[in-house]
Design an enzyme around this catalytic site. Structure first.
Site, PDB file in Angstrom:
ATOM      1  N   LYS A   1      65.728   2.267  14.905  1.00  0.00           N
ATOM      2  CA  LYS A   1      64.261   2.156  15.058  1.00  0.00           C
ATOM      3  C   LYS A   1      63.793   0.728  14.812  1.00  0.00           C
ATOM      4  CE  LYS A   1      63.041   5.133  11.921  1.00  0.00           C
ATOM      5  NZ  LYS A   1      64.340   5.641  11.451  1.00  0.00           N
TER       6      LYS A   1
ATOM      7  N   ARG B   1      56.467  10.134   8.376  1.00  0.00           N
ATOM      8  CA  ARG B   1      57.767  10.585   7.872  1.00  0.00           C
ATOM      9  C   ARG B   1      57.724  12.040   7.413  1.00  0.00           C
ATOM     10  NH1 ARG B   1      60.628   5.665   7.555  1.00  0.00           N
ATOM     11  NH2 ARG B   1      62.389   5.786   6.153  1.00  0.00           N
TER      12      ARG B   1
ATOM     13  N   ARG C   1      75.395  -2.066   7.320  1.00  0.00           N
ATOM     14  CA  ARG C   1      74.144  -2.847   7.360  1.00  0.00           C
ATOM     15  C   ARG C   1      73.904  -3.622   6.073  1.00  0.00           C
ATOM     16  NH1 ARG C   1      68.669   0.250   8.903  1.00  0.00           N
ATOM     17  NH2 ARG C   1      68.875   0.959   6.763  1.00  0.00           N
TER      18      ARG C   1
ATOM     19  N   ARG D   1      71.834  -3.094   3.350  1.00  0.00           N
ATOM     20  CA  ARG D   1      70.581  -3.161   2.602  1.00  0.00           C
ATOM     21  C   ARG D   1      70.808  -2.499   1.250  1.00  0.00           C
ATOM     22  NH1 ARG D   1      66.041  -0.724   6.301  1.00  0.00           N
ATOM     23  NH2 ARG D   1      66.031   0.941   4.760  1.00  0.00           N
TER      24      ARG D   1
ATOM     25  N   ARG E   1      68.901   9.952   2.136  1.00  0.00           N
ATOM     26  CA  ARG E   1      67.930   9.616   3.190  1.00  0.00           C
ATOM     27  C   ARG E   1      68.116  10.506   4.417  1.00  0.00           C
ATOM     28  NH1 ARG E   1      69.401   3.814   3.461  1.00  0.00           N
ATOM     29  NH2 ARG E   1      68.257   3.731   5.398  1.00  0.00           N
TER      30      ARG E   1
HETATM   31  P1  AMP Z   1      62.892   2.348   6.471  1.00  0.00           P
HETATM   32  O1  AMP Z   1      62.885   0.852   6.452  1.00  0.00           O
HETATM   33  O2  AMP Z   1      61.958   2.915   7.494  1.00  0.00           O
HETATM   34  O3  AMP Z   1      64.294   2.902   6.590  1.00  0.00           O
HETATM   35  O4  AMP Z   1      62.330   2.842   5.053  1.00  0.00           O
HETATM   36  C1  AMP Z   1      63.015   2.528   3.854  1.00  0.00           C
HETATM   37  C2  AMP Z   1      62.472   3.380   2.730  1.00  0.00           C
HETATM   38  O5  AMP Z   1      61.078   3.110   2.552  1.00  0.00           O
HETATM   39  C3  AMP Z   1      62.557   4.883   2.933  1.00  0.00           C
HETATM   40  O6  AMP Z   1      63.827   5.416   2.537  1.00  0.00           O
HETATM   41  C4  AMP Z   1      61.433   5.378   2.012  1.00  0.00           C
HETATM   42  O7  AMP Z   1      61.821   5.332   0.648  1.00  0.00           O
HETATM   43  C5  AMP Z   1      60.376   4.302   2.208  1.00  0.00           C
HETATM   44  N1  AMP Z   1      59.443   4.619   3.322  1.00  0.00           N
HETATM   45  C6  AMP Z   1      59.287   3.939   4.489  1.00  0.00           C
HETATM   46  N2  AMP Z   1      58.352   4.498   5.261  1.00  0.00           N
HETATM   47  C7  AMP Z   1      57.881   5.568   4.574  1.00  0.00           C
HETATM   48  C8  AMP Z   1      56.903   6.569   4.845  1.00  0.00           C
HETATM   49  N3  AMP Z   1      56.220   6.599   5.997  1.00  0.00           N
HETATM   50  N4  AMP Z   1      56.686   7.505   3.875  1.00  0.00           N
HETATM   51  C9  AMP Z   1      57.357   7.494   2.713  1.00  0.00           C
HETATM   52  N5  AMP Z   1      58.303   6.602   2.402  1.00  0.00           N
HETATM   53  C10 AMP Z   1      58.566   5.637   3.317  1.00  0.00           C
END
Ligand code: AMP
Length: 188
Positions: A14, A89, A128, A130, A141
């Site tokens: 994404k 989410r 990756r 991170r 996740r």
């Molecule tokens: P991402 O970069 O989209 O993989 O997001 C990394 C982490 O940020 C996720 O595992 C969540 O802990 C948090 N996160 C990102 N977007 C959301 C969202 N819309 N709602 C809740 N937590 C989020």
């Protein structure tokens, strides 16, 4: 002008695809994950509250996120469209966004589901690197995705604007499919 929501499990690409598409089309890229990581790095109050959730692979509570998203959607670049990457989410975020878009007189053109097999996701995330890409957090996740985020696909399916894209292909090919959707010449 296009307004797109990128859905799909962690590791589906994404972020990478949203960034690439944003760079080539000029549409604003809005990643809630990036916004949270930047708040954590800067040590803001929000960052401090969000950190444990992000580190454990849990969803950050809606009340911390919704204002952040609202403010971001009101920034001037978002007036010309946006790619939402990582939001909504869960069902309540989807309902919030739906209501918000009606209020600000905007509509999402497409919700795009990037589809990638589970074993590929794991392999991709492990390389990756991170902070939240360790095996335990990745597993959580993926669970959180199945439990809370996957049901959101149904919401957009009902709305009639869900498009599925095979994300298990070379980056350029996935980008090409996304460009076709943006340009309105996608083949179902
Ligand atoms: P991402 O970069 O989209 O993989 O997001 C990394 C982490 O940020 C996720 O595992 C969540 O802990 C948090 N996160 C990102 N977007 C959301 C969202 N819309 N709602 C809740 N937590 C989020």
């Amino acid at each position: 002008m296009k307004r797109l929501i990128f859905l799909g499990p962690p590791g589906a690409g994404k972020g990478t695809q949203a960034k690439l598409l944003a760079d080539t089309t000029g549409i604003a890229h809005i990643s809630t994950g990036e916004m949270l990581r930047s708040a954590i790095t800067s040590g803001t109050t929000l960052g401090k509250k969000a950190q444990t959730y992000v580190d454990m692979g849990e969803l950050v509570p809606d009340d911390l996120l919704l204002d952040l998203l609202l403010a971001r959607l009101r920034e001037s670049d978002a007036k010309n469209g946006w790619i939402l990457d990582g939001f909504p989410r869960n069902a309540s975020q989807a309902a919030f966004l739906d209501k918000l878009l009606i209020e600000i007189n905007q509509a999402c053109d497409y919700a795009i589901n990037l589809e990638v097999p589970e074993r590929v996701l794991m392999d991709r995330l492990l390389v990756r690197g991170r902070k939240d890409d360790n095996p335990e957090t990745i597993r959580r996740r993926l669970e959180v995705y199945h439990e809370h985020t996957a049901p959101v696909l149904d919401f957009y399916l009902q709305e009639g604007n869900l498009k599925s894209v095979n994300g298990d292909r070379p980056l350029e090919e996935v980008n090409k499919s996304l460009q076709e959707i943006v340009n309105g010449d996608s083949r179902e």
